[in-house]
Design a protein around this motif. Sequence first.
Motif, PDB file in Angstrom:
ATOM      1  N   CYS A   1      -3.750  -6.075   8.926  1.00 50.81           N
ATOM      2  CA  CYS A   1      -2.537  -5.642   9.599  1.00 50.81           C
ATOM      3  C   CYS A   1      -2.876  -4.612  10.672  1.00 50.81           C
ATOM      4  O   CYS A   1      -3.684  -3.692  10.436  1.00 50.81           O
TER       5      CYS A   1
ATOM      6  N   ILE B   1       2.616   3.069   9.700  1.00 53.53           N
ATOM      7  CA  ILE B   1       4.085   3.043   9.813  1.00 53.53           C
ATOM      8  C   ILE B   1       4.703   3.108   8.423  1.00 53.53           C
ATOM      9  O   ILE B   1       5.682   2.413   8.143  1.00 53.53           O
TER      10      ILE B   1
ATOM     11  N   CYS C   1       5.988  -5.133   2.136  1.00 51.45           N
ATOM     12  CA  CYS C   1       5.056  -4.052   1.815  1.00 51.45           C
ATOM     13  C   CYS C   1       5.682  -3.088   0.801  1.00 51.45           C
ATOM     14  O   CYS C   1       4.997  -2.580  -0.081  1.00 51.45           O
TER      15      CYS C   1
ATOM     16  N   MET D   1       3.735  -9.295  10.809  1.00 52.61           N
ATOM     17  CA  MET D   1       2.902  -8.175  11.230  1.00 52.61           C
ATOM     18  C   MET D   1       1.662  -8.715  11.930  1.00 52.61           C
ATOM     19  O   MET D   1       0.988  -9.625  11.432  1.00 52.61           O
TER      20      MET D   1
ATOM     21  N   ARG E   1       7.602   0.672   7.144  1.00 57.54           N
ATOM     22  CA  ARG E   1       6.941  -0.582   6.778  1.00 57.54           C
ATOM     23  C   ARG E   1       7.990  -1.604   6.316  1.00 57.54           C
ATOM     24  O   ARG E   1       9.048  -1.230   5.820  1.00 57.54           O
ATOM     25  N   PRO E   2       7.684  -2.896   6.469  1.00 55.26           N
ATOM     26  CA  PRO E   2       8.673  -3.935   6.174  1.00 55.26           C
ATOM     27  C   PRO E   2       8.832  -4.189   4.678  1.00 55.26           C
ATOM     28  O   PRO E   2       8.000  -3.761   3.865  1.00 55.26           O
TER      29      PRO E   2
ATOM     30  N   VAL F   1       2.136 -11.086   6.334  1.00 56.95           N
ATOM     31  CA  VAL F   1       3.269 -10.186   6.058  1.00 56.95           C
ATOM     32  C   VAL F   1       4.420 -10.606   6.965  1.00 56.95           C
ATOM     33  O   VAL F   1       4.446 -10.267   8.151  1.00 56.95           O
TER      34      VAL F   1
ATOM     35  N   CYS G   1      -1.178   3.499   5.861  1.00 63.67           N
ATOM     36  CA  CYS G   1      -0.316   2.674   6.702  1.00 63.67           C
ATOM     37  C   CYS G   1       0.204   3.551   7.823  1.00 63.67           C
ATOM     38  O   CYS G   1       0.818   4.592   7.568  1.00 63.67           O
TER      39      CYS G   1
ATOM     40  N   CYS H   1      -3.288  -5.135   2.623  1.00 64.24           N
ATOM     41  CA  CYS H   1      -2.928  -5.104   4.040  1.00 64.24           C
ATOM     42  C   CYS H   1      -3.918  -5.920   4.867  1.00 64.24           C
ATOM     43  O   CYS H   1      -3.762  -6.035   6.091  1.00 64.24           O
TER      44      CYS H   1
ATOM     45  N   MET I   1       0.835  -1.188   0.000  1.00 64.98           N
ATOM     46  CA  MET I   1       0.000   0.000   0.000  1.00 64.98           C
ATOM     47  C   MET I   1       0.876   1.245   0.000  1.00 64.98           C
ATOM     48  O   MET I   1       1.933   1.263   0.564  1.00 64.98           O
TER      49      MET I   1
ATOM     50  N   ALA J   1      -1.254  -2.212  11.623  1.00 73.13           N
ATOM     51  CA  ALA J   1      -0.817  -0.849  11.279  1.00 73.13           C
ATOM     52  C   ALA J   1      -1.745  -0.154  10.290  1.00 73.13           C
ATOM     53  O   ALA J   1      -1.578   1.042  10.024  1.00 73.13           O
ATOM     54  N   LEU J   2      -2.702  -0.885   9.739  1.00 71.08           N
ATOM     55  CA  LEU J   2      -3.596  -0.284   8.738  1.00 71.08           C
ATOM     56  C   LEU J   2      -4.653   0.577   9.420  1.00 71.08           C
ATOM     57  O   LEU J   2      -5.346   0.126  10.339  1.00 71.08           O
TER      58      LEU J   2
HETATM   59  S1  SF4 Z   1       2.767  -2.482   7.530  1.00 70.35           S
HETATM   60 FE1  SF4 Z   1       1.544  -0.961   6.475  1.00 70.35          FE
HETATM   61  S2  SF4 Z   1       1.758  -1.423   4.277  1.00 70.35           S
HETATM   62 FE2  SF4 Z   1       2.420  -3.253   5.464  1.00 70.35          FE
HETATM   63  S3  SF4 Z   1       0.594  -4.578   5.645  1.00 70.35           S
HETATM   64 FE3  SF4 Z   1       0.688  -3.254   7.457  1.00 70.35          FE
HETATM   65  S4  SF4 Z   1      -0.601  -1.456   6.985  1.00 70.35           S
HETATM   66 FE4  SF4 Z   1      -0.085  -2.503   5.045  1.00 70.35          FE
END
Ligand code: SF4
Length: 113
Positions: free
Chosen positions: A62, A77, A85, A52, A81-82, A22, A75, A17, A1, A64-65
């Motif tokens: 995720c 982060i 992603c 994640m 992000r890793p 992930v 996102c 996500c 994303m 972080a979404l």
């Molecule tokens: S870290 Fe960010 S880009 Fe990666 S899956 Fe999670 S929300 Fe999506």
Amino acid sequence: MSAAAGSDPCTRCGACCAAFRVDFHPACLASREADGVPDALTVPVTAQLVRMRGTDAAEPRCIALRGEIGVAVECGIYDRRPPPCRDFAPYAPLGMGDEACARARRRHGLAPL
Ligand code: SF4
Ligand code: SF4
């Protein structure tokens, strides 16, 4: 994303996500490198793999979404992000998805790009 605003379709999607596990190497964690992924947002899988949080749930999403899939997302982060992603569907922000992007979108009732 992607995090870019405007015409970027990823900012109105977020399906990837909330579709796939992930996983990445723990060397990418904040405890191991500057600007790494915050450790608390991950779960250990093996000595060589972390995941994640939320991405292996029955209904994956995720941790972080932020936002609503298919409407407006980001996102939390983005700059940290890793690698999976960063590597995912690199041309999707330009409107050119790939098969994995299409699969994620279909899972959420969205047409492929
Ligand atoms: S870290 Fe960010 S880009 Fe990666 S899956 Fe999670 S929300 Fe999506
Ligand atoms: S599924 Fe495709 S269009 Fe949706 S956020 Fe991911 S890369 Fe972007």
